[in-house]
Design an enzyme around this catalytic site. Structure first.
Site, short mmCIF file in Angstrom:
data_model
loop_
_atom_site.label_atom_id
_atom_site.label_comp_id
_atom_site.label_asym_id
_atom_site.label_seq_id
_atom_site.Cartn_x
_atom_site.Cartn_y
_atom_site.Cartn_z
CE LYS A 49 3.26 5.53 48.91
NZ LYS A 49 4.21 5.97 49.95
CD GLN A 93 6.80 8.64 49.75
OE1 GLN A 93 5.63 8.37 50.03
NE2 GLN A 93 7.64 7.72 49.34
CG ASP A 116 3.62 5.15 55.73
OD1 ASP A 116 3.48 4.20 54.93
OD2 ASP A 116 4.13 6.23 55.42
N1 GUN Z 1 9.34 5.73 51.06
C1 GUN Z 1 9.54 4.50 50.50
N2 GUN Z 1 8.57 3.66 50.89
C2 GUN Z 1 7.75 4.35 51.71
C3 GUN Z 1 6.55 4.02 52.43
O1 GUN Z 1 6.06 2.90 52.41
N3 GUN Z 1 6.01 5.03 53.14
C4 GUN Z 1 6.54 6.27 53.20
N4 GUN Z 1 5.95 7.17 53.95
N5 GUN Z 1 7.64 6.60 52.57
C5 GUN Z 1 8.23 5.65 51.82
#
Ligand code: GUN
Length: 290
Positions: A49, A93, A116
């Site tokens: 990311k 995350q 998110d």
């Molecule tokens: N862990 C696995 N997928 C995601 C996501 O799309 N966002 C976040 N914040 N954590 C994750």
């Protein structure tokens, strides 16, 4: 069978965002990542990311904490980022260590910085079909795939396997919304569903988001259906350098013989999630600077 190239679609979106961000004078959009602990998958996701943000010209900020961080310390960081006008998006995350309540942490983020889409307010905005809300990235990414691949959902029977807030539940809400690229008839299946195969065989579009490696077999799919595989499962494979391989929730080889279109794993839905996160960050920036 037609393979859906999620990597290519995501890369097109990244290019579009790069152009959009390069046209911004002054401060560029900024996203803050919070990672707790060293879960290898989380380290790898956040790195990816971070890299994509940099590529687009979005400023990434990374804050990492030990597994022992208290809820108060985590909330203090989130509060500071909420207050900081130079930060447009905040991502915590997942998964967090078990002593922290994940939904409480997501709800601490300013909903207008919740790129998110995990905040309770944004879940509500999806239900209300509010265009200024943030939709969680994986379900929004699947709708984007459908748009760009010419997969019409209107009047179709969409069967969703999985009822998680992050994917299954939210995707089912998006697919049944009024308006273009939606208007589907939706059935949601889960671990307690009876006669699963009878239902999945009725699907014009089958979305698998259950987190069980290769659970969807060829006999569960209708001839010519579109199959969207959201699963990213690590299964042991001694022949690989890393000792594992990634497989989806769908048995790809069987499904590929029956489906009209299918997303591979990796390279299908996965890259879309990151691209939509960036799209949400640019949207947050625009809304905050309107
Ligand atoms: N862990 C696995 N997928 C995601 C996501 O799309 N966002 C976040 N914040 N954590 C994750």
């Amino acid at each position: 069978m037609n393979l859906i190239d999620g990597k290519k679609i995501a890369s097109d979106i990244v290019d579009e965002l790069t152009q959009k961000v390069s046209a911004i004078d002054g401060n560029k959009p900024c996203i803050a990542f919070i990672r707790v602990g060293e879960d290898p998958a989380s380290v790898s996701y956040v790195k990816s990311k971070n890299r994509t943000a940099e590529k687009i010209g979005i400023t990434p900020l990374l804050f990492t904490f030990d597994n022992t961080i208290s809820q108060e310390e985590l909330f203090a960081k989130v509060d500071a980022l909420n207050e900081d006008p130079s930060v447009n998006g905040i991502l915590i995350q997942s998964p967090l260590p078990s002593h922290l309540n994940e939904q409480d942490a997501f709800n601490r983020i300013d909903p207008n910085k919740d790129v998110d889409g995990f905040h309770v307010v944004n879940a509500g905005r999806v239900v209300q079909e509010d265009p200024d809300g943030f939709v969680s990235c994986t379900p929004a990414g699947i709708i984007e795939i459908c748009k760009r691949e010419g997969i019409k959902l209107e009047g179709k029977h969409v069967v969703v396997l999985g009822r998680s807030l992050i994917v299954g539940k939210t995707f089912s809400l998006l697919a049944m919304q009024k308006g273009a690229h939606a208007n589907a008839t939706v059935t949601v299946c889960h671990s307690r569903t009876r006669n699963l195969k009878e239902i999945t065989r009725q699907a014009d579009v089958l979305v698998a988001a259950i987190g069980r490696p290769e659970m969807v077999t060829g006999d569960m799919i209708k001839e010519g259906a579109v199959v969207i595989d959201v699963g990213i499962n690590r299964v042991e494979d001694a022949s690989r350098k890393r000792g594992y391989k990634l497989v989806g929730d769908v048995n790809f080889d069987e499904a590929a013989l029956i489906a009209s279109k299918i997303t591979p794993v990796p390279g299908g839905v996965g890259p879309m999630t990151v691209a939509i996160l960036m799209k949400n960050t640019v949207k947050a920036y625009a809304l905050q600077n309107a």
